[in-house]
Write a protein that holds these residues in place. Structure first.
Motif, PDB file in Angstrom:
ATOM      1  N   MET A  18      20.571   6.688  35.066  1.00  0.00           N
ATOM      2  CA  MET A  18      21.788   7.428  35.349  1.00  0.00           C
ATOM      3  C   MET A  18      22.435   7.956  34.070  1.00  0.00           C
ATOM      4  SD  MET A  18      21.352   7.294  38.409  1.00  0.00           S
ATOM      5  CE  MET A  18      22.604   8.563  38.583  1.00  0.00           C
ATOM      6  N   ARG A  19      22.258   7.244  32.975  1.00  0.00           N
ATOM      7  CA  ARG A  19      22.814   7.724  31.709  1.00  0.00           C
ATOM      8  C   ARG A  19      22.029   8.919  31.185  1.00  0.00           C
ATOM      9  NH1 ARG A  19      22.532   3.313  29.252  1.00  0.00           N
ATOM     10  NH2 ARG A  19      20.550   3.662  28.189  1.00  0.00           N
ATOM     11  N   GLU A  20      20.704   8.863  31.283  1.00  0.00           N
ATOM     12  CA  GLU A  20      19.857   9.926  30.731  1.00  0.00           C
ATOM     13  C   GLU A  20      19.650  11.079  31.702  1.00  0.00           C
ATOM     14  OE1 GLU A  20      19.001   9.836  27.644  1.00  0.00           O
ATOM     15  OE2 GLU A  20      19.748   7.809  27.287  1.00  0.00           O
ATOM     16  N   GLY A  21      19.791  10.833  33.008  1.00  0.00           N
ATOM     17  CA  GLY A  21      19.710  11.907  33.978  1.00  0.00           C
ATOM     18  C   GLY A  21      18.349  12.149  34.586  1.00  0.00           C
ATOM     19  N   SER A  22      17.325  11.388  34.156  1.00  0.00           N
ATOM     20  CA  SER A  22      15.995  11.573  34.738  1.00  0.00           C
ATOM     21  C   SER A  22      15.140  10.347  34.443  1.00  0.00           C
ATOM     22  CB  SER A  22      15.312  12.816  34.172  1.00  0.00           C
ATOM     23  OG  SER A  22      14.941  12.620  32.810  1.00  0.00           O
ATOM     24  N   PHE A  23      14.057  10.192  35.228  1.00  0.00           N
ATOM     25  CA  PHE A  23      13.132   9.087  35.006  1.00  0.00           C
ATOM     26  C   PHE A  23      12.412   9.241  33.657  1.00  0.00           C
ATOM     27  CE2 PHE A  23      12.333   8.131  39.805  1.00  0.00           C
ATOM     28  CZ  PHE A  23      13.650   7.726  39.910  1.00  0.00           C
ATOM     29  N   SER A  24      12.010  10.463  33.339  1.00  0.00           N
ATOM     30  CA  SER A  24      11.255  10.673  32.103  1.00  0.00           C
ATOM     31  C   SER A  24      12.119  10.403  30.880  1.00  0.00           C
ATOM     32  CB  SER A  24      10.694  12.097  32.064  1.00  0.00           C
ATOM     33  OG  SER A  24      11.737  13.050  32.173  1.00  0.00           O
ATOM     34  N   ALA A  25      13.383  10.870  30.891  1.00  0.00           N
ATOM     35  CA  ALA A  25      14.268  10.637  29.745  1.00  0.00           C
ATOM     36  C   ALA A  25      14.573   9.147  29.593  1.00  0.00           C
ATOM     37  CB  ALA A  25      15.558  11.431  29.905  1.00  0.00           C
ATOM     38  N   ALA A  26      14.807   8.453  30.705  1.00  0.00           N
ATOM     39  CA  ALA A  26      15.039   7.009  30.644  1.00  0.00           C
ATOM     40  C   ALA A  26      13.803   6.297  30.123  1.00  0.00           C
ATOM     41  CB  ALA A  26      15.425   6.482  32.024  1.00  0.00           C
ATOM     42  N   GLY A  27      12.610   6.756  30.563  1.00  0.00           N
ATOM     43  CA  GLY A  27      11.374   6.149  30.088  1.00  0.00           C
ATOM     44  C   GLY A  27      11.208   6.306  28.586  1.00  0.00           C
ATOM     45  N   ARG A  28      11.524   7.485  28.057  1.00  0.00           N
ATOM     46  CA  ARG A  28      11.437   7.672  26.604  1.00  0.00           C
ATOM     47  C   ARG A  28      12.399   6.749  25.885  1.00  0.00           C
ATOM     48  NH1 ARG A  28      10.970  13.099  28.270  1.00  0.00           N
ATOM     49  NH2 ARG A  28      13.217  13.464  27.923  1.00  0.00           N
ATOM     50  N   ARG A  29      13.590   6.583  26.419  1.00  0.00           N
ATOM     51  CA  ARG A  29      14.577   5.702  25.792  1.00  0.00           C
ATOM     52  C   ARG A  29      14.113   4.253  25.777  1.00  0.00           C
ATOM     53  NH1 ARG A  29      18.845   6.216  22.546  1.00  0.00           N
ATOM     54  NH2 ARG A  29      19.484   8.072  23.715  1.00  0.00           N
ATOM     55  N   LEU A  30      13.431   3.820  26.843  1.00  0.00           N
ATOM     56  CA  LEU A  30      13.047   2.416  26.999  1.00  0.00           C
ATOM     57  C   LEU A  30      11.572   2.165  26.704  1.00  0.00           C
ATOM     58  CD1 LEU A  30      14.997   1.695  30.313  1.00  0.00           C
ATOM     59  CD2 LEU A  30      15.711   1.135  27.971  1.00  0.00           C
ATOM     60  N   ARG A  51      19.256   2.765  50.097  1.00  0.00           N
ATOM     61  CA  ARG A  51      18.888   3.837  49.191  1.00  0.00           C
ATOM     62  C   ARG A  51      19.967   3.964  48.124  1.00  0.00           C
ATOM     63  NH1 ARG A  51      14.241   6.287  48.391  1.00  0.00           N
ATOM     64  NH2 ARG A  51      13.967   6.674  50.630  1.00  0.00           N
ATOM     65  N   LEU A  52      19.565   3.912  46.852  1.00  0.00           N
ATOM     66  CA  LEU A  52      20.513   4.038  45.746  1.00  0.00           C
ATOM     67  C   LEU A  52      20.568   5.450  45.191  1.00  0.00           C
ATOM     68  CD1 LEU A  52      19.674   0.774  43.739  1.00  0.00           C
ATOM     69  CD2 LEU A  52      21.458   1.115  45.460  1.00  0.00           C
ATOM     70  N   LEU A  53      19.439   6.147  45.247  1.00  0.00           N
ATOM     71  CA  LEU A  53      19.331   7.480  44.675  1.00  0.00           C
ATOM     72  C   LEU A  53      18.776   8.458  45.688  1.00  0.00           C
ATOM     73  CD1 LEU A  53      17.719   6.697  41.185  1.00  0.00           C
ATOM     74  CD2 LEU A  53      20.094   7.307  41.626  1.00  0.00           C
ATOM     75  N   LEU A  54      19.309   9.652  45.685  1.00  0.00           N
ATOM     76  CA  LEU A  54      18.733  10.776  46.420  1.00  0.00           C
ATOM     77  C   LEU A  54      18.038  11.642  45.391  1.00  0.00           C
ATOM     78  CD1 LEU A  54      21.713  11.653  48.793  1.00  0.00           C
ATOM     79  CD2 LEU A  54      19.721  10.196  49.267  1.00  0.00           C
ATOM     80  N   ARG A  55      16.709  11.817  45.548  1.00  0.00           N
ATOM     81  CA  ARG A  55      15.925  12.471  44.519  1.00  0.00           C
ATOM     82  C   ARG A  55      15.453  13.844  45.000  1.00  0.00           C
ATOM     83  NH1 ARG A  55      11.989   7.195  43.447  1.00  0.00           N
ATOM     84  NH2 ARG A  55      13.541   5.671  44.136  1.00  0.00           N
ATOM     85  N   SER A  56      15.549  14.807  44.079  1.00  0.00           N
ATOM     86  CA  SER A  56      14.947  16.116  44.301  1.00  0.00           C
ATOM     87  C   SER A  56      14.102  16.429  43.080  1.00  0.00           C
ATOM     88  CB  SER A  56      16.031  17.186  44.504  1.00  0.00           C
ATOM     89  OG  SER A  56      16.713  17.427  43.273  1.00  0.00           O
ATOM     90  N   THR A  57      13.513  17.597  43.063  1.00  0.00           N
ATOM     91  CA  THR A  57      12.650  17.932  41.923  1.00  0.00           C
ATOM     92  C   THR A  57      13.454  18.100  40.639  1.00  0.00           C
ATOM     93  OG1 THR A  57      12.827  20.270  42.542  1.00  0.00           O
ATOM     94  CG2 THR A  57      10.912  19.047  43.368  1.00  0.00           C
ATOM     95  N   ARG A  58      14.742  18.356  40.762  1.00  0.00           N
ATOM     96  CA  ARG A  58      15.537  18.630  39.570  1.00  0.00           C
ATOM     97  C   ARG A  58      16.684  17.645  39.334  1.00  0.00           C
ATOM     98  NH1 ARG A  58      14.806  23.516  37.139  1.00  0.00           N
ATOM     99  NH2 ARG A  58      13.425  25.018  38.204  1.00  0.00           N
TER     100      ARG A  58
END
Length: 298
Positions: A18-30, A51-58
């Protein structure tokens, strides 16, 4: 059931997403792959059954349950950080130490000690602000403040570091031109330099034959700190009454001469270190206050 370490890691991953805004950005951080991040979020949702998150392509959008979970996750992670910091402090004190000190006393008496302090405690980051404005320790504006004079009643802890008296001084050449005051009343014929934070007529206190009295004085320059008044006096501008600490070097060098000592009322001001006390006081605060008590008592 997920074990405690895994659950804490899951909270960290969710907050990072939620801080980084995406799975990929969070993955890079961690240092995780996006798929590993996604699997962690999936496991949380499966365990909670919501359900905690509603996910779309963007975009990623929090549900109401996700918003509540995020607030809780941030609080728990902050508590973990605080707990680890307290344990770490029991070893080598570390972290940012925010200090508030008065302009003159801070520059002349506190700042010169900071080099030695940081050599003793290299893991402490010293953050010092010199100001004559009273800051709010209880509100977290600083970790420790150095204050003069009587203290207001509060829940804060105060430890006495020492005290400083006041002295009346003038430059030798000023006294040669205008004469040396022998009794306090002689000051009526002199240019008396004053502080500018009094709203009433400036008066200087004296003691004669065991009786205290105040004498009105006048001058053509006012300032908000004793160091400036001492500099003006050393330049031969007039007579000043200031904290002894601010002119000790000028007196030793002969640039200033104490006068009217026989009438000094002995109105020394206590100097305190003020901080939030209790069992949760960080080690960095405790060691700094102990350091000041040792050094300023010399």
């Amino acid at each position: 059931m997920v074990v405690g370490v895994d659950r804490a890691r899951a909270l960290e991953i969710f907050a990072a997403v939620m801080r980084e805004g995406s799975f990929s950005a969070a993955g890079r951080r961690l240092s995780l792959t996006p798929s590993a991040v996604a699997r962690s979020i999936d496991r949380i949702e499966e365990r909670l059954g919501v359900r905690l998150l509603l996910r779309s392509t963007r975009t990623l959008t929090l549900t109401a349950e996700g918003q509540a979970y995020l607030l809780t996750a941030r609080r728990i992670l902050a508590d973990l950080d605080d707990a680890e910091q307290q344990i770490a402090d029991q070893g080598a004190p570390r972290g940012r130490l925010r200090i508030s000190a008065a302009l003159s006393h801070g520059r002349l008496c506190i700042v010169p000690l900071l080099g030695d302090f940081t050599q003793l405690y290299p893991h402490i980051l010293v953050d010092i602000a010199l100001t004559d404005t009273i800051i709010d320790i209880a509100a977290g504006q600083a970790d420790v403040a150095i204050r003069f004079g009587p203290l207001a009643d509060s829940s804060l802890t105060a430890r006495k570091l020492g005290e400083t008296g006041r002295v009346i001084v003038a430059a030798p050449d000023y006294l040669a031109r205008h004469g040396t005051p022998v009794v306090p009343e002689d000051l009526h014929r002199h240019n008396c330099l004053n502080f500018n934070f009094r709203r009433v007529e400036p008066v200087w206190p004296f003691r004669r034959d065991g009786q205290d009295f105040a004498l009105s004085v006048k001058g053509n320059i006012e300032a908000n700190n004793g160091e400036t008044l001492g500099q003006l006096a050393a330049a031969g501008v007039g007579v000043a009454r200031v904290g002894a600490f601010s002119v000790v070097e000028d007196i030793a060098a002969g640039r200033l001469v104490p006068i009217l000592d026989a009438f000094n009322p002995g109105d020394a001001e206590a100097i305190h270190a003020v901080f939030v006390g209790g069992t949760n006081t960080p080690a960095r605060v405790r060691v700094f206050v102990d350091f000041l008590r040792e050094r300023l008592a010399k």
